[in-house]
Structure formats: structure tokens, C-alpha cells
Design a protein around this motif. Structure first.
Motif, PDB file in Angstrom:
ATOM      1  N   PHE A 274       0.825  -1.207   0.000  1.00 37.52           N
ATOM      2  CA  PHE A 274       0.000   0.000   0.000  1.00 37.52           C
ATOM      3  C   PHE A 274       0.861   1.260   0.000  1.00 37.52           C
ATOM      4  O   PHE A 274       0.497   2.259  -0.621  1.00 37.52           O
ATOM      5  CB  PHE A 274      -0.959   0.012   1.189  1.00 37.52           C
ATOM      6  CG  PHE A 274      -1.772   1.279   1.265  1.00 37.52           C
ATOM      7  CD1 PHE A 274      -2.655   1.601   0.250  1.00 37.52           C
ATOM      8  CD2 PHE A 274      -1.622   2.163   2.317  1.00 37.52           C
ATOM      9  CE1 PHE A 274      -3.391   2.782   0.287  1.00 37.52           C
ATOM     10  CE2 PHE A 274      -2.351   3.338   2.365  1.00 37.52           C
ATOM     11  CZ  PHE A 274      -3.241   3.647   1.347  1.00 37.52           C
ATOM     12  N   ALA A 275       1.998   1.233   0.695  1.00 35.67           N
ATOM     13  CA  ALA A 275       2.895   2.393   0.661  1.00 35.67           C
ATOM     14  C   ALA A 275       3.345   2.677  -0.770  1.00 35.67           C
ATOM     15  O   ALA A 275       3.440   3.833  -1.198  1.00 35.67           O
ATOM     16  CB  ALA A 275       4.103   2.146   1.561  1.00 35.67           C
ATOM     17  N   THR A 276       3.616   1.611  -1.534  1.00 37.20           N
ATOM     18  CA  THR A 276       4.005   1.783  -2.938  1.00 37.20           C
ATOM     19  C   THR A 276       2.867   2.377  -3.752  1.00 37.20           C
ATOM     20  O   THR A 276       3.056   3.306  -4.556  1.00 37.20           O
ATOM     21  CB  THR A 276       4.426   0.424  -3.533  1.00 37.20           C
ATOM     22  OG1 THR A 276       5.481  -0.135  -2.743  1.00 37.20           O
ATOM     23  CG2 THR A 276       4.891   0.578  -4.968  1.00 37.20           C
ATOM     24  N   LEU A 277       1.654   1.860  -3.521  1.00 36.73           N
ATOM     25  CA  LEU A 277       0.500   2.395  -4.243  1.00 36.73           C
ATOM     26  C   LEU A 277       0.181   3.824  -3.837  1.00 36.73           C
ATOM     27  O   LEU A 277      -0.344   4.609  -4.631  1.00 36.73           O
ATOM     28  CB  LEU A 277      -0.720   1.493  -4.004  1.00 36.73           C
ATOM     29  CG  LEU A 277      -0.682   0.142  -4.703  1.00 36.73           C
ATOM     30  CD1 LEU A 277      -1.796  -0.753  -4.202  1.00 36.73           C
ATOM     31  CD2 LEU A 277      -0.781   0.312  -6.217  1.00 36.73           C
ATOM     32  N   TRP A 278       0.475   4.167  -2.577  1.00 44.13           N
ATOM     33  CA  TRP A 278       0.287   5.542  -2.112  1.00 44.13           C
ATOM     34  C   TRP A 278       1.059   6.498  -3.016  1.00 44.13           C
ATOM     35  O   TRP A 278       0.607   7.597  -3.318  1.00 44.13           O
ATOM     36  CB  TRP A 278       0.762   5.644  -0.664  1.00 44.13           C
ATOM     37  CG  TRP A 278       0.289   6.843   0.104  1.00 44.13           C
ATOM     38  CD1 TRP A 278      -0.034   8.077  -0.385  1.00 44.13           C
ATOM     39  CD2 TRP A 278       0.103   6.931   1.520  1.00 44.13           C
ATOM     40  NE1 TRP A 278      -0.403   8.925   0.618  1.00 44.13           N
ATOM     41  CE2 TRP A 278      -0.326   8.235   1.809  1.00 44.13           C
ATOM     42  CE3 TRP A 278       0.270   6.032   2.565  1.00 44.13           C
ATOM     43  CZ2 TRP A 278      -0.582   8.672   3.106  1.00 44.13           C
ATOM     44  CZ3 TRP A 278       0.010   6.462   3.846  1.00 44.13           C
ATOM     45  CH2 TRP A 278      -0.416   7.757   4.120  1.00 44.13           C
TER      46      TRP A 278
ATOM     47  N   ALA B   6      -4.348  -4.629  -0.709  1.00 40.00           N
ATOM     48  CA  ALA B   6      -3.581  -3.397  -0.942  1.00 40.00           C
ATOM     49  C   ALA B   6      -4.194  -2.562  -2.068  1.00 40.00           C
ATOM     50  O   ALA B   6      -4.374  -1.348  -1.934  1.00 40.00           O
ATOM     51  CB  ALA B   6      -2.130  -3.737  -1.262  1.00 40.00           C
ATOM     52  N   PHE B   7      -4.532  -3.207  -3.187  1.00 40.59           N
ATOM     53  CA  PHE B   7      -5.113  -2.467  -4.315  1.00 40.59           C
ATOM     54  C   PHE B   7      -6.535  -2.014  -3.984  1.00 40.59           C
ATOM     55  O   PHE B   7      -6.958  -0.932  -4.417  1.00 40.59           O
ATOM     56  CB  PHE B   7      -5.097  -3.329  -5.583  1.00 40.59           C
ATOM     57  CG  PHE B   7      -3.770  -3.346  -6.280  1.00 40.59           C
ATOM     58  CD1 PHE B   7      -3.526  -2.539  -7.374  1.00 40.59           C
ATOM     59  CD2 PHE B   7      -2.747  -4.170  -5.833  1.00 40.59           C
ATOM     60  CE1 PHE B   7      -2.294  -2.548  -8.014  1.00 40.59           C
ATOM     61  CE2 PHE B   7      -1.502  -4.191  -6.453  1.00 40.59           C
ATOM     62  CZ  PHE B   7      -1.273  -3.381  -7.553  1.00 40.59           C
ATOM     63  N   GLY B   8      -7.258  -2.832  -3.219  1.00 43.15           N
ATOM     64  CA  GLY B   8      -8.595  -2.420  -2.804  1.00 43.15           C
ATOM     65  C   GLY B   8      -8.563  -1.208  -1.897  1.00 43.15           C
ATOM     66  O   GLY B   8      -9.384  -0.292  -2.029  1.00 43.15           O
ATOM     67  N   VAL B   9      -7.610  -1.194  -0.977  1.00 44.40           N
ATOM     68  CA  VAL B   9      -7.463  -0.058  -0.065  1.00 44.40           C
ATOM     69  C   VAL B   9      -7.230   1.235  -0.842  1.00 44.40           C
ATOM     70  O   VAL B   9      -7.779   2.289  -0.499  1.00 44.40           O
ATOM     71  CB  VAL B   9      -6.302  -0.321   0.917  1.00 44.40           C
ATOM     72  CG1 VAL B   9      -5.843   0.974   1.584  1.00 44.40           C
ATOM     73  CG2 VAL B   9      -6.725  -1.330   1.979  1.00 44.40           C
TER      74      VAL B   9
END
Length: 499
Positions: free
Chosen positions: A89-93, A249-252
Motif C-alpha cells: 500500500f505504501a508503494t501504491l500511495w 492493498a489495491f482495494g485499499v
């Protein structure tokens, strides 16, 4: 003499009153402007942004569902939530969030649907994104009410029924969101995030001491649940761990309450510092929460029907007042998720559905009051649904995560590939949602030796296959179609460069 029940309810009640007081203070500082109500004027700094995202995300799914899963199946769930999703999630952020922050700052977007609708010149796409988001938000708000009901049952040993706990959290979160807006939500989230971290580590220390120390706990686990001490000894497979981590992670990243936080940072540096610190904060909460669930299995804790393992364990090994304090921390987790969900959901309803299709000239004041009414109606409906207990906390949460994850790759493609078209976006979003919904609601079918609508294909979760389908449809259809004249790629690209 005050009874144990009085102490338990008093501790939880005092905490709720303090949180409400912060909301009242924020109300005095919040204007009637929609951007201020929904995004706190895009003025959030690093600490508040980090903790409001932290407290908003780490809900009943984490505080109650996670320990319950560790209690039943072993501690490896920490690999999914504490490590893999902390990093993913940090990466997607950065991958999604920073791009959204750039275009949001340049064009004043408040919602994901608003951004995509403007980019592709389509009110229908805007409404589709909002409608899907509200659909999957429903079970996740319901999950918080379920968690509250189970927490109160476990804390009071059934003296307070499930429905009363669920009703109490519903009334409070309606009152809080109607009053506070995002500024109050963010301030309270910061308080609640610090509170959660503090009490869960105190709980670990207290239980460990009362149970005889780490050695005694390890011995109890080796005796009663030896499979929990070996990686892979529980009910998890590598495919399950990876699939769940990716879809969560992608859903978040697509959750309305999380996605909107990509717009609120006061600078790019604030956003970057926040996602860099995110994995550390996640591990600091998840490790102790899942340790408690694992220890409870080794200690042979008996959990009553309809209760949660965490308050039962604490009632057994800590004083009444401390068990209530930790449950108040867990309630903080649920409230900090619920208030943000309801606030974001109301913005999706008013800005992406009401304004474009019903009353484009509505004033900010009218929009704000309509949003408040929407919050009350939505929360009441989810409360009613929560009384039917459609699954465990983890099952309900995982279903919502998977539904949101189906939108992630089309959004990422739109942010990074200039040749993405409106038709490609519709194909990617609608196609993957249809695939996912069929697998959620249609029973498995055996056809010519193959299973259709099963939980996995080639041992990988169907939600992951839906995500792959969304990317293939978005790219494939975009490559075969031409952008409509009203699609605003050039203006959108200028926003992405405006650092």
C-alpha cells in the motif's frame, strides 16, 4: 460500589465523549465550503495525514477480525497485513496517490469519480465509479457495526446484547460525521491512532506478564497449537497469502475514505513523507494485535458465540478497567474508519450523483446538508444489515476489498497511459465488476470437469483474476478505440506535470 459492567461502559463512554468534543471544536473551524468539509481545505500536514490514513484504514477488520483469524488459523496473517500490505500500500500511495494529488491540486477534484469523469468527459463514468464505490462501501461500514456489537458482547460477557453495541456505534458515528467534517475526522483520527498503538502494546505486556512471560506463552502454544509455531503450519498457502495481500492493498487504494486522502495533503513533500513512514506504523499495530490472538489459542481461551477473542482474553488476564480501555481503543479503530467512510460516501453521492444528474446549480450549503442526511440514511441501512450477520468480520471485509480492487488497475492505466479511452475505462471497470460479482453471488458450477464461479482458478483467488481481466479490457479496448473529442487528456496531463 461500581459494578464491572458500570466500569466497562463508563470507560468506553468517556472515550466517545472526548472524541465528540474534538469534533465540536473542529466544527467551529470548518466553513460551509464543500472542499473544506470534505478535504479540510487541502491543508493536512504529515503527522495528521499519516495518522488519519492509519486510523481510517485499521478498522474492525484489523482490531477484531485479525486476532480472531490468528486465534483460529495461526499468526501468518501478519505476513498479509503487517508486512506485505504495509509495503504494497505504501508503494501504491506513491503510484496512485501522488498522481492524484497533482491533478487534484491543479483542477480542484474532490472525488475519484470527479477526476475520471472530467478526464474522459463522461458523467456516466463519474456515476459508475461513485455507484460501485458506494455499493462496496456498504458491507465495510456494516463490518464496523458488526465489530462493535461483537466487542460489547465479549467485553460484558453477553450482558449487553450484540444489537445494542452495533446501534450505539451507529448513533455515535452519525452524530460525529454530521458535526465534524474531515477536519474533525482527521484530528480525532490522530488521537485515535496514537491511542490504539499505546493500548495494544500495553495489552501485550500485561497479558504476557499475567500469563507467566514469553517462555510460558511459547510453551502453551507448543502444547496446544504446535502447528502455529511453523511457517505454513496454519491454514495459509503462498497463493492465499499473495492473493489476499495484493487484493487488499489495491482495494485499499480505491476505498473512498483512503482515496480521498490522496487529495488532502498540503504539499507533495507531505504526501511522500507520509507513505515512507506507513510500513513502520502498520507493523507497530499489526504485530501486537495478531500476537494476542495467537496467544489466546495457546492459552485455551474459550470464546462465546457471537463474541470476539480479544475482549475475552483481556477479561481473563487483565483488570476490568484495562480490558474496557483496550476495547475503547478498538472502538476507536471502528469509529475512525466509519466516520471517514460515511463522509467520503456522502461526497460521492452529492458530487458525483446528485449534482451532475439532479441539481447542477445546488449551493454548497444545500450540498452539505444533503450529505448529512445521506450519512444518516446510509448508516441506518448498514446497521439493519449488520443485524443479519452475513459472515465473519474477515469474510465481509475481504469481499469489500476484492470489489474495490477491481477498479484499481483501470485507474492506474488512466493515470499513466495517455491513450486510455472512455470505452476502455467502461470495459475494464464493468467487465471486472461483472466477473467479481458473479463469483460472489453465484454458487460454484461444475461444467465438463471444470468448476465455474469457484473460489480459485489454478489455486489463485478469483479476485486476482478479475483484476487481471480489468487491466486487459482497459488496455485492449483503449487500443482498439479512438478518444472522443470531449476527453481532456491534454489538460489532465498538464495537471500531472504541475509539481
Amino acid at each position: 460500589m461500581v459494578s464491572a459492567l458500570g466500569i466497562q461502559l463508563g470507560v468506553v463512554g468517556v472515550y466517545l465523549v472526548v472524541a465528540l468534543a474534538i469534533g465540536l471544536l473542529a466544527y467551529r473551524l470548518t466553513s460551509s465550503d464543500a472542499e473544506d468539509y470534505y478535504l479540510a481545505g487541502r491543508s493536512i500536514g504529515t503527522v495528521v495525514l499519516l495518522f488519519t490514513t492509519f486510523a481510517t484504514l485499521l478498522s474492525a477488520f484489523t482490531f477484531f477480525g485479525g486476532p480472531d483469524l490468528a486465534f483460529r488459523a495461526g499468526p501468518e496473517w501478519i505476513l498479509v497485513m503487517g508486512v506485505m500490505d504495509g509495503v504494497l500500500f505504501a508503494t501504491l500511495w506513491y503510484v496512485v496517490g501522488y498522481k492524484q494529488w497533482l491533478v487534484g491540486k491543479a483542477h480542484g477534484y474532490v472525488t475519484l469519480g470527479e477526476m475520471l469523469g472530467d478526464r474522459f468527459g463522461s458523467k456516466r463514468l463519474r456515476a459508475l465509479v461513485a455507484g460501485i464505490s458506494l455499493f462496496w462501501l456498504f458491507p465495510y461500514v456494516m463490518l464496523q457495526q458488526m465489530g462493535a456489537g461483537e466487542a460489547i458482547v465479549g467485553l460484558t460477557n453477553g450482558a449487553i446484547p450484540y444489537w445494542a453495541g452495533a446501534a450505539g456505534i451507529t448513533v455515535f458515528m452519525i452524530a460525529y460525521v454530521v458535526i465534524a467534517g474531515l477536519r474533525g475526522v482527521a484530528w480525532t483520527d490522530t488521537l485515535q491512532g496514537l491511542f490504539m498503538l499505546g493500548v495494544v502494546w500495553l495489552a501485550v505486556g500485561w497479558v504476557a506478564t499475567a500469563a507467566g512471560g514469553p517462555t510460558a506463552l511459547s510453551n502453551a502454544l507448543a502444547t496446544n497449537k504446535p502447528e502455529f509455531l511453523a511457517l505454513g503450519g496454519g491454514l495459509y498457502s503462498p497463493q492465499f497469502i499473495i492473493s489476499t495481500a495484493v487484493t487488499i492493498a489495491f482495494g485499499v487504494a480505491m476505498f473512498p475514505q483512503i482515496n480521498q486522502r490522496f487529495f488532502v495533503a498540503k504539499s507533495g513533500k507531505v504526501l511522500k513523507r507520509s507513505f515512507a513512514l506507513w510500513p513502520v506504523l502498520v507493523v507497530l499495530l499489526f504485530v501486537p494485535a495478531f500476537l494476542l490472538g495467537t496467544w489466546a489459542a495457546g492459552l485455551g481461551i474459550s470464546v462465546p458465540e457471537g463474541a470476539n477473542v480479544l475482549p475475552v482474553l483481556l477479561n481473563e488476564y487483565t483488570p476490568v478497567w484495562f480490558a474496557a480501555l483496550v476495547v475503547a481503543g478498538a472502538m476507536a479503530a471502528m469509529m475512525s474508519s466509519s466516520d471517514s467512510m460515511l463522509l467520503s460516501g456522502s461526497s460521492y453521492f452529492t458530487r458525483d450523483l446528485y449534482r451532475p444528474f439532479v441539481n447542477p446549480s445546488a449551493s454548497d450549503a444545500r450540498e452539505a446538508w444533503l450529505a448529512r442526511i445521506g450519512v444518516a440514511v446510509f448508516a441506518t441501512l448498514t446497521f439493519v444489515a449488520s443485524l443479519f450477520r452475513p459472515g465473519t468480520l474477515v469474510e465481509v471485509g475481504d469481499t469489500a476489498f476484492g470489489g474495490f480492487a477491481q477498479m484499481a488497475l483501470p485507474v492506474i492505466v488512466a493515470l499513466y497511459w495517455p491513450k486510455t479511452t472512455r470505452s476502455g475505462m467502461f470495459a475494464g471497470i464493468v467487465g471486472s465488476q461483472a466477473f467479481y460479482l458473479a463469483h460472489v453471488f453465484v454458487p460454484p458450477v461444475d461444467l465438463a470437469g471444470a468448476t465455474l464461479f469457484g473460489a480459485t482458478y489454478l489455486t489463485w483467488d478469483f479476485a486476482l483474476w478479475g483484476m487481471l481481466l480489468s487491466a486487459l479490457l482497459t488496455v485492449g479496448v483503449s487500443a482498439l478505440t479512438v478518444a472522443a473529442p470531449e476527453e481532456n487528456q491534454q489538460r489532465f496531463s498538464e495537471g500531472l506535470r504541475a509539481d
